[in-house]
Design a protein around this motif. Structure first.
Motif, PDB file in Angstrom:
ATOM      1  N   ASP A  28     -13.224  57.218  23.984  1.00  0.00           N
ATOM      2  CA  ASP A  28     -12.648  56.293  24.965  1.00  0.00           C
ATOM      3  C   ASP A  28     -11.536  56.983  25.763  1.00  0.00           C
ATOM      4  O   ASP A  28     -11.438  56.821  26.984  1.00  0.00           O
ATOM      5  CB  ASP A  28     -12.088  55.051  24.266  1.00  0.00           C
ATOM      6  CG  ASP A  28     -13.186  54.151  23.730  1.00  0.00           C
ATOM      7  OD1 ASP A  28     -14.322  54.229  24.251  1.00  0.00           O
ATOM      8  OD2 ASP A  28     -12.909  53.360  22.811  1.00  0.00           O
TER       9      ASP A  28
ATOM     10  N   LYS B 117     -11.363  57.741  29.823  1.00  0.00           N
ATOM     11  CA  LYS B 117     -10.237  57.332  30.657  1.00  0.00           C
ATOM     12  C   LYS B 117      -9.631  58.537  31.375  1.00  0.00           C
ATOM     13  O   LYS B 117      -9.252  58.446  32.544  1.00  0.00           O
ATOM     14  CB  LYS B 117      -9.174  56.634  29.804  1.00  0.00           C
ATOM     15  CG  LYS B 117      -9.599  55.260  29.298  1.00  0.00           C
ATOM     16  CD  LYS B 117      -8.536  54.656  28.396  1.00  0.00           C
ATOM     17  CE  LYS B 117      -8.989  53.300  27.856  1.00  0.00           C
ATOM     18  NZ  LYS B 117      -7.984  52.717  26.913  1.00  0.00           N
TER      19      LYS B 117
ATOM     20  N   LYS C 255      -9.406  59.095  35.387  1.00  0.00           N
ATOM     21  CA  LYS C 255      -8.101  59.334  36.000  1.00  0.00           C
ATOM     22  C   LYS C 255      -8.115  60.634  36.802  1.00  0.00           C
ATOM     23  O   LYS C 255      -7.602  60.692  37.922  1.00  0.00           O
ATOM     24  CB  LYS C 255      -7.021  59.405  34.918  1.00  0.00           C
ATOM     25  CG  LYS C 255      -5.603  59.422  35.444  1.00  0.00           C
ATOM     26  CD  LYS C 255      -4.599  59.290  34.306  1.00  0.00           C
ATOM     27  CE  LYS C 255      -3.174  59.212  34.834  1.00  0.00           C
ATOM     28  NZ  LYS C 255      -2.182  59.054  33.732  1.00  0.00           N
TER      29      LYS C 255
END
Length: 232
Positions: free
Chosen positions: A96, A100, A104
């Motif tokens: 996870d 992310k 980003k």
């Protein structure tokens, strides 16, 4: 013709595969040894020492091993809050967090987040170089899963805390605490620990720029998050 094909099969497939498996076996056996033996150094430490000795032949690293219980819980909580908030839960790789970080970085158009866990960082430091590549990242994943398979979280964290880079030639919590604050790792205060945790992604830069604005602001955020960090 059949004999020639078998020979090519051996050289192109079986031999590389055998070498790969032997390398993995070496890594695994070394990790098993470190369950109850402390590493004298790491691949990354040796690499950095070599760099320093190119400029000064008598250069040495600042590094002192201390047991897990002699490292301040403030520092442990700060690092988990800053580097790997799910350390106690994941099995070596936090998919996870990687997703992310990818999102980003894609949004920013450059690498601004890594997503590597404490276990992955330790895997890289113990065995691999600092050069980035997909092959190295894949090997890092394999070693991270090996570490989690044979060591408990506390031992992984103990080795990490004692081997991570914290400045120019400075490795491990004890040497870093003395280098920056003149105290032992056991006596680090919460604010000191938060600042040290923020240094980790770029320790040589912050060693020379200890009053950088980002360092101060990020340390304040980590200080507020430390209370919810779960220790192994």
């Amino acid at each position: 013709m059949g004999k020639l094909l078998r020979r090519w099969y051996f050289w192109l497939i079986l031999l590389p595969l055998s070498l790969f498996l032997l390398i993995q076996l070496y890594f695994f056996l070394q990790i098993c040894w470190w369950i109850d033996h402390n590493p004298d150094s790491t691949s990354f430490m040796r690499e950095q020492l070599s760099v320093l000795q190119e400029k000064h032949a008598d250069a040495k690293l600042a590094h002192v091993w201390v047991p897990y219980k002699r490292i301040s819980n403030n520092l442990k909580r700060a690092i988990i809050a800053s580097e790997d908030s799910n350390f106690s839960e994941h099995d070596g790789v936090d998919w996870d967090a990687l997703q992310k970080a990818f999102e980003k970085n894609t949004k920013k158009g450059k690498v601004v987040a890594g997503g590597s866990t404490i276990t992955q960082q330790l895997a890289k430091n113990l065995f691999l170089s600092g050069h980035r590549s997909y092959l190295r990242k894949g090997q890092e994943f394999i070693i991270a899963y090996m570490l989690e398979a044979v060591m408990d979280k506390e031992r992984i964290f103990e080795i990490y805390l004692n081997s991570v880079e914290w400045g120019v030639g400075v490795f491990g919590a004890e040497a870093a605490a003395r280098h920056y604050y003149g105290v032992s790792a056991a006596n680090l205060g919460a604010a000191q620990a938060a600042k040290m945790a923020v240094m980790l992604p770029n320790p040589r830069f912050y060693d020379k720029n200890r009053n950088a604005p980002y360092l101060r602001s990020r340390a304040g955020l980590i200080l507020r998050r430390m209370g919810s960090a779960e220790l192994p």
